[in-house]
Design an enzyme around this catalytic site. Sequence first.
Site, PDB file in Angstrom:
ATOM      1  N   ARG A 115       0.854  -1.191   0.000  1.00 31.67           N
ATOM      2  CA  ARG A 115       0.000   0.000   0.000  1.00 31.67           C
ATOM      3  C   ARG A 115       0.885   1.235   0.000  1.00 31.67           C
ATOM      4  NH1 ARG A 115      -2.655  -3.530   3.237  1.00 31.67           N
ATOM      5  NH2 ARG A 115      -4.713  -4.102   2.428  1.00 31.67           N
ATOM      6  N   ASP A 116       0.509   2.242  -0.785  1.00 25.37           N
ATOM      7  CA  ASP A 116       1.262   3.493  -0.754  1.00 25.37           C
ATOM      8  C   ASP A 116       1.074   4.150   0.614  1.00 25.37           C
ATOM      9  OD1 ASP A 116       2.496   5.512  -3.166  1.00 25.37           O
ATOM     10  OD2 ASP A 116       1.983   6.416  -1.236  1.00 25.37           O
ATOM     11  N   ILE A 117       2.159   4.680   1.166  1.00 22.49           N
ATOM     12  CA  ILE A 117       2.115   5.279   2.498  1.00 22.49           C
ATOM     13  C   ILE A 117       1.352   6.609   2.498  1.00 22.49           C
ATOM     14  CG2 ILE A 117       4.242   6.668   2.389  1.00 22.49           C
ATOM     15  CD1 ILE A 117       5.042   5.443   5.096  1.00 22.49           C
ATOM     16  N   ASN A 131       5.539   7.291 -12.905  1.00 26.04           N
ATOM     17  CA  ASN A 131       6.244   8.560 -13.028  1.00 26.04           C
ATOM     18  C   ASN A 131       7.647   8.262 -13.536  1.00 26.04           C
ATOM     19  OD1 ASN A 131       4.090  10.105 -12.010  1.00 26.04           O
ATOM     20  ND2 ASN A 131       4.683   9.631  -9.904  1.00 26.04           N
ATOM     21  N   VAL A 191      11.292   7.801  -6.178  1.00 21.52           N
ATOM     22  CA  VAL A 191      12.011   6.550  -5.905  1.00 21.52           C
ATOM     23  C   VAL A 191      12.425   5.975  -7.254  1.00 21.52           C
ATOM     24  CG1 VAL A 191      11.897   4.259  -4.883  1.00 21.52           C
ATOM     25  CG2 VAL A 191      10.613   6.152  -3.827  1.00 21.52           C
ATOM     26  N   HIS A 239       8.317   1.424 -10.349  1.00 18.37           N
ATOM     27  CA  HIS A 239       7.117   0.978  -9.640  1.00 18.37           C
ATOM     28  C   HIS A 239       5.904   1.557 -10.348  1.00 18.37           C
ATOM     29  CE1 HIS A 239       8.500   4.769  -7.980  1.00 18.37           C
ATOM     30  NE2 HIS A 239       7.235   5.080  -7.791  1.00 18.37           N
ATOM     31  N   HIS A 279       1.980   2.829  -9.851  1.00 22.42           N
ATOM     32  CA  HIS A 279       0.906   3.208  -8.931  1.00 22.42           C
ATOM     33  C   HIS A 279      -0.392   2.622  -9.479  1.00 22.42           C
ATOM     34  CE1 HIS A 279       3.180   6.564  -6.865  1.00 22.42           C
ATOM     35  NE2 HIS A 279       3.878   6.471  -7.986  1.00 22.42           N
TER      36      HIS A 279
HETATM   37  P1  AMP Z   1       7.026   8.171  -7.132  1.00 18.76           P
HETATM   38  O1  AMP Z   1       6.797   9.567  -6.599  1.00 18.76           O
HETATM   39  O2  AMP Z   1       6.299   7.848  -8.388  1.00 18.76           O
HETATM   40  O3  AMP Z   1       8.494   7.836  -7.170  1.00 18.76           O
HETATM   41  O4  AMP Z   1       6.339   7.227  -6.047  1.00 18.76           O
HETATM   42  C1  AMP Z   1       6.935   6.867  -4.847  1.00 18.76           C
HETATM   43  C2  AMP Z   1       5.818   6.483  -3.934  1.00 18.76           C
HETATM   44  O5  AMP Z   1       6.335   5.715  -2.867  1.00 18.76           O
HETATM   45  C3  AMP Z   1       5.088   7.692  -3.313  1.00 18.76           C
HETATM   46  O6  AMP Z   1       3.718   7.663  -3.688  1.00 18.76           O
HETATM   47  C4  AMP Z   1       5.284   7.477  -1.806  1.00 18.76           C
HETATM   48  O7  AMP Z   1       4.144   7.841  -1.057  1.00 18.76           O
HETATM   49  C5  AMP Z   1       5.568   5.979  -1.721  1.00 18.76           C
HETATM   50  N1  AMP Z   1       6.355   5.589  -0.575  1.00 18.76           N
HETATM   51  C6  AMP Z   1       7.518   6.109  -0.140  1.00 18.76           C
HETATM   52  N2  AMP Z   1       7.949   5.465   0.969  1.00 18.76           N
HETATM   53  C7  AMP Z   1       7.043   4.493   1.223  1.00 18.76           C
HETATM   54  C8  AMP Z   1       6.910   3.482   2.237  1.00 18.76           C
HETATM   55  N3  AMP Z   1       7.809   3.327   3.206  1.00 18.76           N
HETATM   56  N4  AMP Z   1       5.831   2.659   2.175  1.00 18.76           N
HETATM   57  C9  AMP Z   1       4.913   2.791   1.199  1.00 18.76           C
HETATM   58  N5  AMP Z   1       4.973   3.720   0.224  1.00 18.76           N
HETATM   59  C10 AMP Z   1       6.017   4.561   0.245  1.00 18.76           C
END
Ligand code: AMP
Length: 115
Positions: A30-32, A87, A96, A100, A102
Amino acid sequence: MSEPSVFTRILQGDIPSEIIAETDRVFAIRDIAPRAPVHLLVIPKTEQYRDVVDLAAGDPSLLAEMTDLAARLADEHADGDFRLIFNRGAGAGQTVFHVHAHVLAGGLDEGSLGD
Ligand code: AMP
């Protein structure tokens, strides 16, 4: 050698997060910071691909595994319809650099498209 990504650290159990689904090569969490009623991340276990363009060029079957898992999760967590966002690059909001997807579902509005 660079530091492992946050997603690799989750996979290794170094950062707490529930792995809600996985296959041999892909996992989901799950996204945080959710942007939709259902906001999941589908992630290859390898961090060798930094974004979707690298991944599509380097291992298209792994990209297909990601879309398969996204569809399965949208069936399990919502009504099967979903928005899939990658992204690519900091200017597009990527934070990140371990590719990945979304998976957004469960009642979407324009705000779930991003910033
Ligand atoms: P992006 O901005 O496309 O690189 O997406 C990175 C996503 O990772 C963001 O939506 C963050 O909310 C999510 N994220 C970062 N750290 C964590 C975590 N520890 N657990 C779950 N999601 C995370």
